[in-house]
Each structure stands twice: as structure tokens, then as C-alpha cells.
Design a protein around this motif. Structure first.
Motif, PDB file in Angstrom:
ATOM      1  N   PRO A 131       0.791  -1.238   0.000  1.00 31.48           N
ATOM      2  CA  PRO A 131       0.000   0.000   0.000  1.00 31.48           C
ATOM      3  C   PRO A 131       0.823   1.289   0.000  1.00 31.48           C
ATOM      4  O   PRO A 131       0.402   2.278   0.575  1.00 31.48           O
ATOM      5  N   SER A 132       2.001   1.285  -0.631  1.00 32.43           N
ATOM      6  CA  SER A 132       2.817   2.499  -0.649  1.00 32.43           C
ATOM      7  C   SER A 132       2.044   3.662  -1.282  1.00 32.43           C
ATOM      8  O   SER A 132       1.560   3.563  -2.414  1.00 32.43           O
ATOM      9  N   PRO A 133       1.958   4.806  -0.581  1.00 36.11           N
ATOM     10  CA  PRO A 133       1.251   5.952  -1.178  1.00 36.11           C
ATOM     11  C   PRO A 133       2.002   6.539  -2.370  1.00 36.11           C
ATOM     12  O   PRO A 133       1.389   7.145  -3.261  1.00 36.11           O
ATOM     13  N   ASP A 169      11.765   7.615  -7.975  1.00 32.67           N
ATOM     14  CA  ASP A 169      11.112   8.690  -7.242  1.00 32.67           C
ATOM     15  C   ASP A 169       9.781   8.999  -7.951  1.00 32.67           C
ATOM     16  O   ASP A 169       9.729   9.238  -9.161  1.00 32.67           O
ATOM     17  N   SER A 170       8.699   8.981  -7.151  1.00 32.75           N
ATOM     18  CA  SER A 170       7.365   9.144  -7.749  1.00 32.75           C
ATOM     19  C   SER A 170       7.241  10.452  -8.518  1.00 32.75           C
ATOM     20  O   SER A 170       6.528  10.522  -9.525  1.00 32.75           O
ATOM     21  N   ARG A 171       7.937  11.497  -8.070  1.00 38.18           N
ATOM     22  CA  ARG A 171       7.803  12.777  -8.791  1.00 38.18           C
ATOM     23  C   ARG A 171       8.374  12.672 -10.194  1.00 38.18           C
ATOM     24  O   ARG A 171       7.812  13.208 -11.148  1.00 38.18           O
ATOM     25  N   ALA A 184      10.304  -3.561  -0.008  1.00 38.42           N
ATOM     26  CA  ALA A 184      10.927  -2.263   0.289  1.00 38.42           C
ATOM     27  C   ALA A 184      11.130  -2.164   1.792  1.00 38.42           C
ATOM     28  O   ALA A 184      10.198  -1.917   2.535  1.00 38.42           O
ATOM     29  N   SER A 185      12.372  -2.384   2.209  1.00 38.78           N
ATOM     30  CA  SER A 185      12.678  -2.297   3.639  1.00 38.78           C
ATOM     31  C   SER A 185      13.971  -1.515   3.814  1.00 38.78           C
ATOM     32  O   SER A 185      14.964  -1.812   3.146  1.00 38.78           O
ATOM     33  N   PRO A 186      13.999  -0.515   4.704  1.00 43.24           N
ATOM     34  CA  PRO A 186      15.241   0.237   4.904  1.00 43.24           C
ATOM     35  C   PRO A 186      16.361  -0.616   5.499  1.00 43.24           C
ATOM     36  O   PRO A 186      17.535  -0.302   5.335  1.00 43.24           O
ATOM     37  N   VAL A 229      19.008   3.866  -4.127  1.00 41.62           N
ATOM     38  CA  VAL A 229      18.479   4.341  -2.846  1.00 41.62           C
ATOM     39  C   VAL A 229      17.564   3.293  -2.211  1.00 41.62           C
ATOM     40  O   VAL A 229      17.234   3.361  -1.028  1.00 41.62           O
ATOM     41  N   GLY A 230      17.157   2.314  -3.006  1.00 44.35           N
ATOM     42  CA  GLY A 230      16.390   1.194  -2.483  1.00 44.35           C
ATOM     43  C   GLY A 230      14.955   1.525  -2.125  1.00 44.35           C
ATOM     44  O   GLY A 230      14.382   0.941  -1.208  1.00 44.35           O
ATOM     45  N   LYS A 231      14.352   2.463  -2.859  1.00 47.67           N
ATOM     46  CA  LYS A 231      12.964   2.843  -2.560  1.00 47.67           C
ATOM     47  C   LYS A 231      12.063   2.575  -3.754  1.00 47.67           C
ATOM     48  O   LYS A 231      12.490   2.670  -4.916  1.00 47.67           O
ATOM     49  N   ILE A 232      10.817   2.251  -3.439  1.00 51.85           N
ATOM     50  CA  ILE A 232       9.784   2.164  -4.467  1.00 51.85           C
ATOM     51  C   ILE A 232       9.011   3.481  -4.469  1.00 51.85           C
ATOM     52  O   ILE A 232       8.950   4.156  -3.425  1.00 51.85           O
ATOM     53  N   PRO A 233       8.463   3.836  -5.629  1.00 53.68           N
ATOM     54  CA  PRO A 233       8.410   3.126  -6.903  1.00 53.68           C
ATOM     55  C   PRO A 233       9.666   3.370  -7.758  1.00 53.68           C
ATOM     56  O   PRO A 233      10.328   4.382  -7.635  1.00 53.68           O
ATOM     57  N   ALA A 234       9.923   2.374  -8.647  1.00 54.55           N
ATOM     58  CA  ALA A 234      10.930   2.534  -9.705  1.00 54.55           C
ATOM     59  C   ALA A 234      10.305   2.029 -10.997  1.00 54.55           C
ATOM     60  O   ALA A 234       9.577   1.033 -10.984  1.00 54.55           O
TER      61      ALA A 234
HETATM   62  N1  LIG Z   1      10.583  10.358  -2.536  1.00 52.28           N
HETATM   63  C1  LIG Z   1      10.275   8.977  -2.828  1.00 52.28           C
HETATM   64  C2  LIG Z   1       9.826   8.273  -1.547  1.00 52.28           C
HETATM   65  C3  LIG Z   1       9.553   6.773  -1.776  1.00 52.28           C
HETATM   66  C4  LIG Z   1       9.465   5.998  -0.476  1.00 52.28           C
HETATM   67  O1  LIG Z   1       9.749   6.516   0.613  1.00 52.28           O
HETATM   68  N2  LIG Z   1       9.085   4.717  -0.606  1.00 52.28           N
HETATM   69  C5  LIG Z   1       9.065   3.839   0.554  1.00 52.28           C
HETATM   70  C6  LIG Z   1       7.814   2.948   0.543  1.00 52.28           C
HETATM   71  S1  LIG Z   1       6.359   3.877   0.845  1.00 52.28           S
HETATM   72  C7  LIG Z   1      10.268   2.908   0.474  1.00 52.28           C
HETATM   73  O2  LIG Z   1      10.589   2.416  -0.577  1.00 52.28           O
HETATM   74  N3  LIG Z   1      10.941   2.698   1.614  1.00 52.28           N
HETATM   75  C8  LIG Z   1      12.077   1.819   1.724  1.00 52.28           C
HETATM   76  C9  LIG Z   1      13.231   2.513   2.363  1.00 52.28           C
HETATM   77  O3  LIG Z   1      13.063   3.617   2.940  1.00 52.28           O
HETATM   78  O4  LIG Z   1      14.327   1.964   2.312  1.00 52.28           O
HETATM   79  C10 LIG Z   1       9.193   8.940  -3.921  1.00 52.28           C
HETATM   80  O5  LIG Z   1       8.469   9.939  -4.095  1.00 52.28           O
HETATM   81  O6  LIG Z   1       9.106   7.928  -4.639  1.00 52.28           O
END
Ligand SMILES: N[C@@H](CCC(=O)N[C@@H](CS)C(=O)NCC(=O)O)C(=O)O
Length: 201
Positions: free
Chosen positions: A8-10, A66-68, A35-37, A50-55
Motif C-alpha cells: 500500500p505504498s502511497p 522517485d514518484s515525482r 521495500a525495507s530500509p 536508494v532502495g525505494k519504491i516506486p521505480a
Molecule cells: N521520494 C520517494 C519516496 C519513496 C518511499 O519513501 N518509498 C518507501 C515505501 S512507501 C520505500 O521504498 N521505503 C524503503 C526505504 O526507505 O528503504 C518517492 O516519491 O518515490
């Protein structure tokens, strides 16, 4: 195109709503990653250091993250008009406000989920909620005329942020004291793109 996403990632929802609103949903394959820090998914890190979704993995260019960035790319690709030149700085600032709410709301969940119980800081959690609360007040007092106007990325970001608050922080009752924002959201959430991406269904 492949969208690396999870649950449910916003931020992922912003991209999904954009795909629906611009008629591109069927052009993207969904790929579930973790997606886990603390323990990042190797498949995710390969796409986004950076390991974040979405990609968004593209066949005809480098992966976007980065969603933007992804939303702006998808809008440009479909000429969706979600970043109108005539009010671009307002649109981007409103998008940043929605994203800022999401960042703080997600970090509260992470504090509780990833830290040992004895290290969880209530002061830090309340500091994050303070960011959410001030941003909501700004929406209520300064942004309602923009939100009443034609759809742009600012609307989508704010709606996804509010949907996440309902989903994860319902007990905080964000609607209390913010009747205009609550009424706007209750209308916006009925859009097909929001219904199709509802994290609770
Ligand atoms: N600025 C990023 C933020 C993305 C973000 O924080 N995604 C979270 C999931 S809601 C994530 O991947 N977290 C894993 C982490 O922080 O390592 C965007 O707009 O895509």
C-alpha cells in the motif's frame, strides 16, 4: 515498462493513479519487491540505488525512480496535462505538500515497525505527526481553491496522502477541524483511478 512496487505504498499509488488518469495502466507490468530500509531487496537496489519504491524500468531508456520523476515522465509520455504550465509552481508545491505528508506518515510506521520497542521515540513520532498536521492545516486554509480546480498532479499527491492517513493513521482523525479538505477528499476518492487503487480493497 515494469513498475517495481509493493503493497500500500502511497508513492506507488501516485504512479498508479497517474497511469489510470492518463490511460497507460495496461502498458505497465507490476513487479512486487520488498521495500525495507534494513534489508533492501537486491532486485530493487539494482533498479534504484536508494532502495525505494516506486521505480519504473523502461525498455527504451534508463530506469526512473522517485514518484515525482516517474509521474512527470508518464504525464509527458501521454501528454496528460497534469503539470499545467500556467500554474506549474503551485502544482509542484502542492505535490511536494502531499509527498511531505506521505514521507512523515511512512516514517512513523517505520519507527514502530523497524526499531526495537525500547528504542522507539514517541517524541520523534509526534514530531513527524506535527509535520503532517501543519501540512493538513495549510491545505485547509490555503489550497482549497486550487484543489477545486482542474485535475493536476497536486490533486493526485494530496489525495494519495489522505488515503494513506485513512489507511495507516485512522486513529489520528485528520478530518477533525478540516471540513473543507474532508469534503474535497470525499468527492475525489470516488474517481475511477482512486477506486481502482484503493489499498483497502
Ligand atoms: N521520494 C520517494 C519516496 C519513496 C518511499 O519513501 N518509498 C518507501 C515505501 S512507501 C520505500 O521504498 N521505503 C524503503 C526505504 O526507505 O528503504 C518517492 O516519491 O518515490
Amino acid at each position: 515498462m515494469k513498475l517495481l512496487q509493493a503493497g500500500p505504498s502511497p508513492f506507488v499509488r501516485k504512479v498508479l493513479v497517474t497511469l489510470h488518469e492518463t490511460g497507460q495502466y495496461d502498458e505497465v507490468e507490476m513487479v512486487e519487491v520488498a521495500a525495507s530500509p534494513m534489508v533492501p531487496d537486491p532486485a530493487l537496489i539494482a533498479a534504484n540505488p536508494v532502495g525505494k519504491i516506486p521505480a519504473l524500468v523502461r525498455a527504451d531508456g534508463p530506469t526512473l525512480y522517485d514518484s515525482r520523476v516517474i509521474c512527470r515522465y508518464l504525464d509527458a509520455r501521454a501528454e496528460g496535462g497534469l503539470y499545467p504550465e500556467s500554474r506549474i509552481w503551485d502544482t509542484l508545491t502542492l505535490e511536494a505538500t502531499g509527498d511531505g505528508i506521505m514521507d512523515a506518515a511512512v516514517l512513523i510506521i517505520y519507527e514502530e515497525r523497524f526499531r526495537p520497542r525500547e528504542q522507539v521515540s514517541m517524541e520523534w513520532i509526534e514530531g513527524q505527526w506535527g509535520k503532517v498536521s501543519r501540512a493538513l492545516d495549510a491545505l485547509e486554509t490555503r489550497w482549497m481553491s486550487h484543489l477545486a480546480g482542474r485535475l493536476d498532479m497536486g490533486h493526485i499527491a494530496v489525495a494519495c496522502a489522505l488515503g494513506y492517513l485513512d489507511f495507516r493513521h485512522d486513529a489520528r482523525k485528520w478530518r477533525v477541524g478540516r471540513p473543507a479538505l474532508a469534503a474535497w477528499y470525499d468527492g475525489f476518492v470516488k474517481r475511477d483511478s482512486m477506486v481502482a487503487t484503493d489499498p483497502t480493497s
